[in-house]
Design an enzyme around this catalytic site. Sequence first.
Site, short mmCIF file in Angstrom:
data_model
loop_
_atom_site.label_atom_id
_atom_site.label_comp_id
_atom_site.label_asym_id
_atom_site.label_seq_id
_atom_site.Cartn_x
_atom_site.Cartn_y
_atom_site.Cartn_z
CB SER A 11 -0.90 0.03 1.24
OG SER A 11 -1.80 -1.05 1.23
N1 SAM Z 1 -1.26 -4.49 3.93
C1 SAM Z 1 -0.48 -4.80 2.77
C2 SAM Z 1 0.91 -4.27 2.80
O1 SAM Z 1 1.26 -3.52 3.71
O2 SAM Z 1 1.65 -4.63 1.89
C3 SAM Z 1 -1.14 -4.35 1.50
C4 SAM Z 1 -2.06 -5.34 1.06
S1 SAM Z 1 -2.65 -5.39 -0.60
C5 SAM Z 1 -3.19 -3.75 -0.90
C6 SAM Z 1 -4.15 -6.31 -0.23
C7 SAM Z 1 -3.90 -7.71 0.22
O3 SAM Z 1 -5.13 -8.27 0.64
C8 SAM Z 1 -3.36 -8.62 -0.88
O4 SAM Z 1 -2.18 -9.23 -0.45
C9 SAM Z 1 -4.48 -9.65 -1.06
O5 SAM Z 1 -4.02 -10.93 -1.42
C10 SAM Z 1 -5.11 -9.63 0.32
N2 SAM Z 1 -6.50 -10.13 0.37
C11 SAM Z 1 -7.48 -9.95 -0.52
N3 SAM Z 1 -8.61 -10.55 -0.10
C12 SAM Z 1 -8.33 -11.13 1.10
C13 SAM Z 1 -9.08 -11.91 2.02
N4 SAM Z 1 -10.36 -12.22 1.83
N5 SAM Z 1 -8.44 -12.34 3.14
C14 SAM Z 1 -7.15 -12.04 3.37
N6 SAM Z 1 -6.39 -11.31 2.51
C15 SAM Z 1 -6.97 -10.86 1.40
#
Ligand code: SAM
Length: 207
Positions: A55
Amino acid sequence: MRRALVRKLREKGISNESVLDAIGKIPRHWFFDDIFVDHAYQDKAFPIAEGQTISQPYTVAFQTDLLEVKSGSKILEIGTGSGYQACVLVEIGAELVTIEYKKNLSLVAQKMLKYMGYTPKFVIGDGSLGCEKFAPYDGIIVTAGAPTVPQALIDQLKVGGHLVIPVGDMKLQKMLRLTKQADQSITKEEYSNFSFVPLLGDDGWKK
Ligand code: SAM
């Protein structure tokens, strides 16, 4: 470069000193391949593996500020991704559970955070259903864009706790902060628009 990033976040309106201190300490460039290291302290999201992103620092700071984390707060993060947001939460004192849908991303983040000395609890699974095992939480942060607010996340929040979640369509979401009141009702505050990768899973976009 970290100090310059912190200055930029202040200029953009972030004033929470513990969030800014954490961002000033954590080596974000460790989450980047060597050839992309110049991007590490720019205020922008960046691709990681599996079509996901680390992010934007402003977004990390904004969401973390809304959560109002206190030392020892039990926090659930949905979307471990690179693990950078998790580092910020642990650095400011959260007792963190972080859940990731994509196993490979979680395994890479687990290795990196161990190396950095951060030790949240990692869970691999569908965070749209929360994580009952460690509930209830003082705060829940969702780092992917949701179509609606998953009921399980509201159920797993303590009274007084905040759920910070971007809700909207696949492209644009409004940042919401929901707070559970003593009578179990929920108050909702709305903030500006953000653009996250989609929340997957049963109560997400079902991919
Ligand atoms: N917090 C992260 C970082 O600091 O790098 C950014 C995360 S990225 C914007 C969103 C993440 O949410 C992705 O890695 C994706 O695989 C995960 N994601 C999407 N749907 C999800 C779910 N239902 N449960 C857990 N993780 C999920």
